[in-house]
Design a protein around this motif. Structure first.
Motif, mmCIF file in Angstrom:
data_model
loop_
_atom_site.group_PDB
_atom_site.id
_atom_site.type_symbol
_atom_site.label_atom_id
_atom_site.label_comp_id
_atom_site.label_asym_id
_atom_site.label_seq_id
_atom_site.Cartn_x
_atom_site.Cartn_y
_atom_site.Cartn_z
ATOM 1 N N THR A 255 0.949 -1.057 -0.108
ATOM 2 C CA THR A 255 -0.046 -0.018 -0.109
ATOM 3 C C THR A 255 0.786 1.271 -0.091
ATOM 4 O O THR A 255 0.494 2.324 -0.904
ATOM 5 N N VAL A 256 1.963 1.399 0.885
ATOM 6 C CA VAL A 256 2.904 2.477 0.835
ATOM 7 C C VAL A 256 3.741 2.562 -0.406
ATOM 8 O O VAL A 256 3.742 3.704 -0.737
ATOM 9 N N THR A 257 3.677 1.543 -1.265
ATOM 10 C CA THR A 257 4.741 1.704 -2.393
ATOM 11 C C THR A 257 3.885 2.435 -3.238
ATOM 12 O O THR A 257 4.480 2.951 -4.578
ATOM 13 N N LEU A 258 2.505 2.871 -3.393
ATOM 14 C CA LEU A 258 1.576 3.638 -4.182
ATOM 15 C C LEU A 258 2.293 4.978 -4.074
ATOM 16 O O LEU A 258 2.203 5.651 -5.044
ATOM 17 N N VAL A 259 2.953 5.386 -3.132
ATOM 18 C CA VAL A 259 3.664 6.931 -3.085
ATOM 19 C C VAL A 259 5.030 6.839 -2.915
ATOM 20 O O VAL A 259 5.642 7.883 -2.934
ATOM 21 N N VAL A 260 5.682 5.713 -2.615
ATOM 22 C CA VAL A 260 7.232 5.593 -2.789
ATOM 23 C C VAL A 260 7.821 4.903 -3.860
ATOM 24 O O VAL A 260 8.892 4.395 -3.811
ATOM 25 N N ARG A 261 7.292 5.307 -5.127
ATOM 26 C CA ARG A 261 7.863 4.385 -6.388
ATOM 27 C C ARG A 261 9.392 4.568 -6.648
ATOM 28 O O ARG A 261 10.169 3.848 -7.136
ATOM 29 N N ASP A 262 9.795 5.919 -6.282
ATOM 30 C CA ASP A 262 11.171 6.352 -6.412
ATOM 31 C C ASP A 262 12.044 5.278 -5.593
ATOM 32 O O ASP A 262 13.320 5.252 -5.787
ATOM 33 N N ALA A 263 11.753 4.721 -4.384
ATOM 34 C CA ALA A 263 12.360 3.717 -3.659
ATOM 35 C C ALA A 263 12.787 2.241 -4.226
ATOM 36 O O ALA A 263 13.388 1.545 -3.890
ATOM 37 N N MET A 264 12.069 2.114 -5.314
ATOM 38 C CA MET A 264 11.977 0.522 -5.854
ATOM 39 C C MET A 264 12.706 0.682 -7.181
ATOM 40 O O MET A 264 12.730 1.630 -7.996
ATOM 41 N N HIS A 265 13.732 -0.253 -7.163
ATOM 42 C CA HIS A 265 14.604 -0.207 -8.191
ATOM 43 C C HIS A 265 14.761 -1.633 -8.594
ATOM 44 O O HIS A 265 15.072 -2.583 -8.276
ATOM 45 N N PRO A 266 13.960 -1.979 -9.985
ATOM 46 C CA PRO A 266 13.514 -3.073 -10.639
ATOM 47 C C PRO A 266 14.771 -3.924 -10.837
ATOM 48 O O PRO A 266 14.600 -5.158 -11.168
ATOM 49 N N ARG A 267 16.040 -3.420 -11.176
ATOM 50 C CA ARG A 267 16.839 -4.271 -11.699
ATOM 51 C C ARG A 267 18.256 -3.892 -10.905
ATOM 52 O O ARG A 267 18.163 -2.966 -10.074
ATOM 53 N N GLY A 268 19.005 -4.911 -10.717
ATOM 54 C CA GLY A 268 20.419 -4.634 -9.989
ATOM 55 C C GLY A 268 20.263 -4.950 -8.692
ATOM 56 O O GLY A 268 19.472 -4.562 -7.990
ATOM 57 N N ILE A 269 21.558 -5.354 -8.186
ATOM 58 C CA ILE A 269 21.442 -5.558 -6.626
ATOM 59 C C ILE A 269 22.443 -4.688 -6.114
ATOM 60 O O ILE A 269 23.033 -4.996 -4.914
ATOM 61 N N ARG A 270 23.186 -3.732 -6.918
ATOM 62 C CA ARG A 270 24.091 -2.977 -6.239
ATOM 63 C C ARG A 270 23.532 -1.801 -5.282
ATOM 64 O O ARG A 270 22.250 -1.457 -5.840
ATOM 65 N N PRO A 271 24.118 -1.356 -4.412
ATOM 66 C CA PRO A 271 23.248 -0.439 -3.643
ATOM 67 C C PRO A 271 23.054 0.907 -4.495
ATOM 68 O O PRO A 271 24.093 1.633 -4.908
ATOM 69 N N PRO A 272 21.895 1.411 -4.605
ATOM 70 C CA PRO A 272 21.466 2.461 -5.429
ATOM 71 C C PRO A 272 22.191 3.636 -4.422
ATOM 72 O O PRO A 272 22.409 3.749 -3.373
ATOM 73 N N ALA A 273 22.384 4.669 -5.374
ATOM 74 C CA ALA A 273 22.922 5.902 -4.417
ATOM 75 C C ALA A 273 22.145 6.668 -3.640
ATOM 76 O O ALA A 273 21.030 6.641 -3.990
ATOM 77 N N ARG A 274 22.593 7.166 -2.625
ATOM 78 C CA ARG A 274 21.810 7.666 -1.391
ATOM 79 C C ARG A 274 21.379 9.216 -1.902
ATOM 80 O O ARG A 274 22.179 9.980 -2.682
ATOM 81 N N GLU A 275 20.093 9.640 -1.839
ATOM 82 C CA GLU A 275 19.650 10.886 -2.130
ATOM 83 C C GLU A 275 19.696 11.734 -0.757
ATOM 84 O O GLU A 275 19.377 11.320 0.336
ATOM 85 N N THR A 276 20.187 12.992 -0.959
ATOM 86 C CA THR A 276 20.120 14.062 -0.023
ATOM 87 C C THR A 276 19.028 14.401 0.502
ATOM 88 O O THR A 276 18.205 14.915 -0.572
ATOM 89 N N ALA A 277 18.838 14.605 1.613
ATOM 90 C CA ALA A 277 17.398 15.080 2.026
ATOM 91 C C ALA A 277 17.290 16.434 1.921
ATOM 92 O O ALA A 277 18.235 17.301 2.082
#
Length: 277
Positions: A255-277
């Motif tokens: 349910t929460v993924t409806l608004v946090v799509r940017d946190a989902m990375h469909p490919r790769g298992i390398r750590p995605p870059a951290r975004e600055t708050a």
């Protein structure tokens, strides 16, 4: 404003040991739930039957005011609040059904209730969604590799429907347990306590979250806010509820993924870059 709150917390904990920073962020992410549990304990200790406002009604008012303050102070965004409201409503509907089936009982009474279910119960479900949404922001969480969204939606619907249908047909929870592993086993939760990312498999994260919720469930029964017909000699909630919370975590998460799509990375298992708050 919500991002600013994350930045302030990180500045505050800049010199702390890593474990202390992790605990501070975890507690801050779970702040809504912690406040609700604290209210259960405090009202159980001090409330009197002859007071003008029933305990359950006071809990509804407290939860509602807390939610308003969270939005006002930017602890939750409006977008997150709308999605959490969905889980609030679906949780309340399930409470009404389960109460009618005799799965559990609310021993006290109040005016602010539907079908015998006090309205504060929906806020307890909402606190789960709140924790997930806030943890994603506070820990800059990314999920990779993430399965197809349509498959996660089907799983969430199947889990939710089974909470109803198992009273009349076969309980497929073991198939649903297997489905969570099949769908999410490769998915890692990449979280940042500081700059260096840490990771764990998503089903393990759900397992640990379910354990915390099972503890919260026991707080509810020990404060006699609700009760189960069968709790064993120790008075602890049956471990079967642990499995239920594990599955419900996935309903809340999807349910929460409806608004946090940017946190989902469909490919790769390398750590995605951290975004600055």
């Amino acid at each position: 404003m919500a991002g600013g709150g994350v930045a302030k917390l990180e500045r505050l904990t800049a010199g702390w040991p890593l474990a202390a920073v992790f605990l501070a962020k975890l507690l801050f992410a779970a702040l809504f739930g912690v406040m609700i549990l604290s209210a259960l304990i405090v009202t159980r200790l001090v409330w009197q039957d002859d007071w003008a406002v029933a305990r359950y009604d006071a809990l509804v008012i407290f939860a509602l005011v807390t939610q308003i303050v969270f939005i006002w102070r930017g602890l939750e965004t409006w977008e997150e609040a709308r999605v959490i409201l969905i889980f609030h409503v679906t949780g309340t509907l399930m409470e009404i059904f389960k109460l009618a089936q005799g799965s559990w009982d609310y021993p006290d009474q109040g005016l602010l209730e539907i079908g015998g279910v006090p309205l504060f119960s929906g806020f307890m479900y909402a606190s789960v969604g709140s924790f997930i949404a806030r943890a994603i922001r506070l820990f800059h969480i990314r999920f990779a590799p993430y399965p197809p969204f349509w498959a996660t939606y089907l799983l969430a619907v199947a889990i939710y429907v089974n909470f109803y249908t198992h009273h009349y047909t076969y309980d497929i929870r073991w198939l649903l347990f297997a489905a969570t592993l099949l769908l999410f086993w490769r998915t890692r939760i990449w979280l940042y306590i500081r700059e260096r990312p840490l990771s764990l498999r998503l089903p393990l994260g759900a397992f640990l979250s379910a354990w915390l919720l099972w503890i919260a469930e026991n707080v509810g029964t020990f404060t006699q806010t609700w009760s189960y017909a069968v709790q064993g000699d120790t008075g602890l909630v049956d471990l079967g509820k642990f499995g239920s919370w594990y599955l419900l975590i996935f309903v809340a998460f999807v349910t929460v993924t409806l608004v946090v799509r940017d946190a989902m990375h469909p490919r790769g298992i390398r750590p995605p870059a951290r975004e600055t708050a």
